[in-house]
Write a protein that holds these residues in place. Structure first.
Motif, PDB file in Angstrom:
ATOM      1  N   THR C 235       0.836  -1.195   0.000  1.00  0.00           N
ATOM      2  CA  THR C 235       0.000   0.000   0.000  1.00  0.00           C
ATOM      3  C   THR C 235       0.870   1.243   0.000  1.00  0.00           C
ATOM      4  O   THR C 235       1.963   1.252   0.551  1.00  0.00           O
ATOM      5  N   THR C 481      -5.731   5.731   4.283  1.00  0.00           N
ATOM      6  CA  THR C 481      -5.620   4.986   3.034  1.00  0.00           C
ATOM      7  C   THR C 481      -5.535   5.983   1.894  1.00  0.00           C
ATOM      8  O   THR C 481      -6.331   6.915   1.830  1.00  0.00           O
ATOM      9  N   LYS C 483      -5.790   6.571  -2.042  1.00  0.00           N
ATOM     10  CA  LYS C 483      -6.235   5.977  -3.298  1.00  0.00           C
ATOM     11  C   LYS C 483      -6.229   7.057  -4.362  1.00  0.00           C
ATOM     12  O   LYS C 483      -7.217   7.774  -4.533  1.00  0.00           O
ATOM     13  N   ASP C 511      -5.469   1.135  -3.508  1.00  0.00           N
ATOM     14  CA  ASP C 511      -4.482   1.689  -2.592  1.00  0.00           C
ATOM     15  C   ASP C 511      -3.083   1.139  -2.853  1.00  0.00           C
ATOM     16  O   ASP C 511      -2.186   1.325  -2.066  1.00  0.00           O
ATOM     17  N   LYS C 512      -2.945   0.447  -3.967  1.00  0.00           N
ATOM     18  CA  LYS C 512      -1.621  -0.055  -4.341  1.00  0.00           C
ATOM     19  C   LYS C 512      -1.317   0.382  -5.764  1.00  0.00           C
ATOM     20  O   LYS C 512      -2.217   0.436  -6.601  1.00  0.00           O
TER      21      LYS C 512
ATOM     22  N   GLN D 153      -9.794  -0.599   7.532  1.00  0.00           N
ATOM     23  CA  GLN D 153      -9.548  -1.663   6.554  1.00  0.00           C
ATOM     24  C   GLN D 153     -10.421  -2.867   6.841  1.00  0.00           C
ATOM     25  O   GLN D 153      -9.975  -3.852   7.384  1.00  0.00           O
TER      26      GLN D 153
END
Lengths: 353, 137, 557, 153
Positions: C235, C481, C483, C511-512, D153
């Motif tokens: 991530t 996170t 994105k 998110d990667k 998450q």
């Protein structure tokens, strides 16, 4: 000043002690054998110390502690290392040139040891004192390069091969300056007999504040001394002239394929060779075993260790030259300088006498 | 006076016996574990690429020839250096003893100079390798 | 050099006072241009696979893009794409990406090798990992993976579970004929991977003619750890950051900045000024550590294995590492940066840290004098290094050389000044260049860069000392996170100890990252090795390799 | 020649001053910074089994097994695989996992390096340095601050 002109060699002394007849070749040989065993053991013990001393000296130059675990000051590492190396498996690579491969360590180790036959070590420790001592010692010392070439070429390894080619080139470049500079000493001494060369250095050169400075040829002819030290570094293959070995370039040169006892012999032989070089320097330029208070043999050991220390010192601070630069330094620099030195010495001696 | 060369021979014997002794001690101590691959020559961890019995450019051929000449020269100088001082002390004039040698060395120096000018006393650069090098302006 | 004259004569096309005029550049390309894409810091010009050479040559000669920084290859659902990231050595903020899409059925594209020599290895890597083939490429082989590898690991349909039969014996020796030939007196020899001089696992296939190098070819990939793929599975927010430390593992901390810069620009994250100062200071300390190691190992190559210089250099590197350990908690794998700042403030008590660092800086001039005594003023060293391993500036540019290697060839290129980031613009320091183009010049550059780094650290310390206590913001507010928008692409670079370390990221809305490409300086610098050492002596080959200061972790990634 | 002599003089100076910069490692324990990151210590009492550490770990070093009620059963950490990035400690909301300064650990096989929660609990402090103490001033930046969107998450 200790010791007058050495009248007798070690075998003669031994014959006297044991009541052997020096004129009978067999008995004479027996006496010489005992003397040789003594001298050989002395030099080997001396060289074995290097295993320890070399690491300690390098560590001192590089601000490290180094070996101190096994025994006092780590001295027992010598025994440990000897046992460890001797008990390693001997790996002989495929397709080596067998007789040469086996002989090379022998040649290197014994030729270096052979040189000590004529070195006067003080207190009458000298195996033989032939008239052509200096010529003999130069001849024997240069035998070592033969060992290197044999080792390198027989190994069938490309790095070794390059190493042996380099060894030849180096020998070609430095043999002549070395001999020519050594010979300039003979002009002073007028003899090739090493005991006489040593004796010639015992006269007082001048007196400095009550201290008699002996006429060591290092003081009489410092230029020749510096030249000889440099040529000697090349002869024994130490920095800045360690190119036959040059681990960063050709791994370990001629040594690459050797293991176990063969490696020990090469390693040991190399260091005996360094000490032989040191002994020649000592005899020719540093008055041999002469020195105040202490016995001659101690002075002799101190002097050869000093020269050995110098080789380690240059190792820590002087870059390795390249092979073509070595040839150029040898032929264009040292050869010219050594010829100049020879002529100048002859002229000076001629004018003074 | 006894023969010094016998004594030197004795040392030679010792000098050979000591290494031989070490070899036999080692022979008793060391293991022998033959394995395939162990005996290949070392070439930086890669599979060895051929042997060294090849024609190879050694680049110091001329230097080696010169060495032969100069080595003989040093041999000739030896006896001169030995008698030099005693000859002088015994009244031989400087001209008589020094001049011939100076001429001899002079000839050699001229020879060295000539070889130097002709580039014989340097490492011969390989034309092949040099041609690989991009020409610099 | 006739090609370059017209370029000097007329002003470069597409340059305005405030950057690049992409319309003018587009006009320059004319019909070859298919489309224009918007990347975050630049624009992407889409050209057809068979127009690559023309387009690139035009851009190089007419518009002055003389630096092909990187070639990124990737596979989309419907196409393959190669991106040439172009820059100018004079002004690296002038960037342009040339995007070359190829179809999935027939991924063949023209090679840029004729225009930029550096494209050689980059395209080989693209072929190796992604599977695009390049026409007219002189040597289309795998580069990182073994010749026998099955499939292209970064391709979409790569089967990770398939067996890879790569036995030792199956390795062909590509130079077999070379040493077997009877009509030459050359010898083929392997230098590396297990060789004392290669500083890692590099393999140099060398052909010797006597003591001279007739041909040398670096064979890399022994330390390939799939770093790009690794980062694609992590991530943005946390997981990628530990990995940059492992690329150039001698000067670790600076590498984190490359990712931080790329991701922060991509996700539009601000970094507080206090954190910028901390980043600048720690990065420069790390650069010093890296340069000390480079100096020590170079001495090892020239002096032999018992040189004292190596130990002295290591001693000084240790001090820099101690300071970094106090700050970051680790000696090498720091993981100190976070997106939007750094993780920790200076350790308490701060005075102790300042004192320790200042002591280090105060001792430095004396130590550098010592180095100069031992290295640069040594006559034998000079004889060994001056005029060996010569890399002319135009050749260096062809190969995309950056960092001390380029600066040793007189190329005034330093991203810290030319493409400013961090706190560098506010500080007073100089870019070091030397005109020698040889091994000696590169050593001089590194030694002077240590001094410059010391200057920077000194100024940062002053700033940190006087920073008001309530304004010590370490991190800005960053979402847990991240994105980024789908299909945003960015290429951004920083100056690490070896040169330009660039990161290309393409996001796909998750998110990667969808593609994470690392442009490592050592990779490009190493490529110039044959140019520098063909015809030189073996000893100089080793010295040249040392002076390039490559780190295999970065070359192979 | 002068340069060579200067270099030789420098090394001789270092040889004679008798200073060394190496330490006798096993006898003298090296100093490590309070922030140094070594082997993890895990507190089962503190852990709330939120699995954040497992999620953040870049290379799946941490493995957590819970039952259906999210009660923790196992907490395994492969110390041989860990890259010591300290992200797990950073995200832990309750300080249940801490990286001690302890860097000395050995095992005969790789398997032995996979520590379970008991082994992790028994990891000793290095020289009695409590990392929590040394890092405490900085932790505020992490917990309960910032308006960033929170995503568990």
């Amino acid at each position: 000043m200790t010791g007058p002109l050495q009248a007798t060699t070690l075998p003669e002394t031994l014959s006297g002690l044991l009541g052997l007849n020096t004129n009978d070749p067999l008995q004479w040989f027996l006496a010489a054998l005992i003397a040789s065993a003594l001298v050989g053991t002395l030099m080997l013990t001396n060289t074995a110390l290097v295993i320890w001393a070399k690491r300690k000296i390098t560590a001192a130059f590089t601000d490290r502690i180094a070996i101190n675990r096994v025994g006092p000051f780590g001295l027992l590492i010598i025994v440990a290392d000897a046992v460890r190396l001797l008990s390693k498996e001997l790996i002989v690579p495929d397709e080596v040139d067998r007789p040469a491969y086996d002989l090379a360590p022998l040649v290197l180790a014994s030729s270096a040891l052979l040189g000590f036959a004529v070195i006067p070590m003080g207190n009458g420790i000298q195996i033989a004192d032939p008239e052509t001592g200096l010529a003999y010692v130069f001849a024997v010392a240069s035998l070592a390069s033969l060992g290197l070439v044999m080792a390198g070429y027989a190994s069938n390894n490309k790095y070794s091969f390059l190493g042996s080619l380099r060894a030849v080139a180096q020998n070609l470049a430095y043999e002549i300056p070395l001999v020519l500079t050594g010979v300039s000493v003979v002009i002073f001494a007028g003899t090739l007999r090493l005991s006489e060369i040593v004796a010639a250095q015992s006269e007082t050169l001048f007196t400095l504040g009550g201290l008699a400075i002996p006429s060591w040829y290092a003081f009489v002819n410092p230029f020749a001394f510096v030249l000889f030290m440099a040529a000697n570094l090349a002869e024994v293959g130490r920095n800045p002239f360690d190119i036959p070995e040059a681990p960063n370039e050709i791994v370990a040169g001629y040594m690459t394929e050797y293991s176990s006892v063969y490696f020990v012999l090469l390693y040991l032989g190399e260091f005996i060779h360094v000490f032989l070089g040191a002994a020649i320097v000592t005899t020719l330029f540093l008055g041999g075993p002469a020195g105040p208070v202490l016995p001659g043999i101690v002075w002799f050991l101190i002097k050869i260790w000093a020269v050995f220390l110098f080789t380690q010192w240059t190792r820590s601070a002087v870059p390795r030259v390249r092979i073509d630069q070595l040839i150029e330094i040898g032929w264009k620099g040292m050869l010219v300088l050594s010829i100049a030195n020879l002529v100048l010495t002859a002229v000076i001696v001629g004018v003074l006498v | 006076m006894s023969n010094p060369w016998i004594a030197i021979g004795a040392l030679a014997l010792v000098g050979i016996l000591i290494p031989l002794g070490m070899m036999s001690v080692s022979k008793l101590l060391r293991p022998r574990v033959p394995e395939q691959g162990k005996t290949s020559t070392y070439e930086s961890g890669e599979i060895p690429t051929g042997d060294t019995r090849i024609r190879f450019n050694i680049q110091y051929y001329m230097v080696a020839l010169l060495f032969v000449v100069f080595d003989i020269e040093t041999v000739l100088i030896f006896p001169w250096t030995v008698i030099y001082r005693s000859a002088l002390e015994n009244g031989v004039s400087l001209m008589e003893i020094l001049a011939p040698m100076l001429v001899f060395i002079g000839v050699l120096v001229v020879g060295l100079g000539w070889a130097w000018r002709n580039g014989a006393v340097k490492w011969v650069r390989s034309p092949r390798a040099a041609s690989e090098r991009r020409t610099k302006q | 050099m006739s090609l370059e004259e017209p370029r000097d004569a007329k002003p470069e096309i597409g340059v305005t006072d405030d950057g690049l005029d992409y319309d003018a550049l587009a006009a320059l390309l004319g019909d070859t241009l298919l489309d224009r894409e918007d990347h975050v810091t630049t624009e992407g010009f889409v050209v057809r696979p068979d127009d690559v050479q023309d387009a690139l040559r035009t851009l190089k000669q007419e518009a002055g893009f003389d630096h092909c920084s990187c070639v990124t290859a990737q596979e989309y659902q419907d196409r393959y794409e190669s991106i040439y990231h172009l820059k100018k050595y004079d002004d690296p903020t002038h960037e342009l990406s040339v995007v070359v899409p190829t179809s999935r059925d027939d991924p063949v594209s023209q090679s840029a090798n004729d225009v930029y020599r550096t494209a050689d290895w980059h395209e080989r890597e693209a072929y190796d990992l992604v599977g695009i083939e390049y026409e007219d490429h002189p040597d289309m082989r795998r580069i990182l993976l073994p010749e026998t590898w099955q499939g292209h690991p970064l391709g979409r349909d790569y089967d990770q579970t398939q067996p890879q039969v790569v036995t030792l014996r199956e390795h062909a020796n590509p130079l077999q004929e070379d040493h077997m030939a009877d009509d030459t007196d050359t010898m083929f020899i392997n230098v590396g991977p297990h060789h004392p001089a290669t500083h890692g696992v590099l393999h140099l296939k060398t052909v010797l003619d006597g003591e001279q190098v007739a041909d040398v070819e670096p064979d890399i990939g022994y330390l390939h750890r799939c770093e790009e793929q690794l980062c694609q599975q992590c991530t943005y927010r946390h997981q990628i950051m530990p990995y940059p430390d492992r690329w150039d593992y001698t000067a670790n901390l600076i590498n984190e900045w490359s990712y931080a810069r790329a991701a922060e620009t991509l996700a539009d994250i601000d970094v507080p000024e206090y954190a910028q100062v901390l980043r600048t200071m720690s990065a420069e300390l790390s650069r010093m550590a890296g340069h000390f190691l480079a100096l020590g190992t170079f001495a090892l190559d020239v002096y032999g294995e018992f040189t004292a210089i190596f130990q002295y250099a290591f001693r000084d590197r240790e001090i820099a590492q101690d300071i970094l350990e106090d700050l970051t908690g680790q000696r090498m794998m720091h993981n100190y940066f976070r997106l939007g700042g750094v993780v920790w403030d200076l350790p308490n008590p701060r005075e102790e840290f300042f004192e320790k660092t200042r002591d280090f800086l105060d001792d430095l001039p004396a130590k550098l004098d010592e180095y100069h005594d031992m290295i640069t003023s040594n006559e034998i060293f000079q004889v060994r290094c001056v005029n060996t391993g010569v890399l002319e500036p135009d050749v260096a540019k062809e190969y995309g050389a950056t960092g001390p290697v380029a600066r040793g060839s007189g190329i005034d290129y330093d991203l810290r000044r030319d493409d400013p980031y961090g706190y560098y613009p506010e500080l007073d320091w100089d870019v070091v260049t030397e005109d020698g183009c040889d091994n000696y010049a590169r050593v001089l550059v590194r030694m002077q860069e240590v001094e410059e780094s010391a200057k920077i650290v000194e100024q940062c310390l002053d700033l940190l000392e006087d920073w008001p206590e309530d304004e010590r913001t370490l991190q800005s507010n960053v979402p847990r996170t991240i994105k980024p928008e789908p299909d945003t692409e960015i290429y951004s670079a920083i100056e690490n100890a070896k040169g330009e370390l660039g990161i290309y990221i393409r996001s796909d809305g998750t998110d990667k990252p969808a593609r994470f490409k690392i442009r490592s300086p050592s990779f490009s610098n190493l490529q110039a090795l044959p140019e520098m050492s063909n015809g030189e002596y073996v000893a100089d080959l080793i010295a040249t390799l040392g002076s390039l200061d490559i780190i295999l972790g970065e070359v192979d990634r | 020649m002068i340069g060579i002599l200067k270099g030789m003089a420098t090394t001789m100076k270092h040889a004679l001053d008798g200073e060394t910069f190496t330490v006798e490692y096993p006898d003298t324990a090296p100093d490590v910074s309070p922030r140094f990151r070594g082997v993890h210590k895990f507190s089962q009492e503190r852990c709330i089994w939120c699995r954040q550490c497992e999620n953040v770990c870049p290379n799946d070093t941490i493995q957590i097994v819970t039952d259906e009620q999210r009660n923790g059963e196992q907490y395994n950490l492969h110390i041989g695989q860990c890259i010591y990035c300290r992200l797990c400690e950073e995200v832990c909301p309750v300080d249940a996992i801490l990286l001690t300064q302890n860097f000395e650990f050995t095992a005969d096989t790789k398997d032995e390096l996979a520590y379970n929660k008991e082994q992790l609990k028994n990891v000793p402090w290095y020289k009695d340095i409590d990392p929590l103490e040394s890092r405490e001033p900085d932790r505020g930046a992490w917990i309960g601050e910032g308006e960033g969107e929170i995503d568990y998450q």
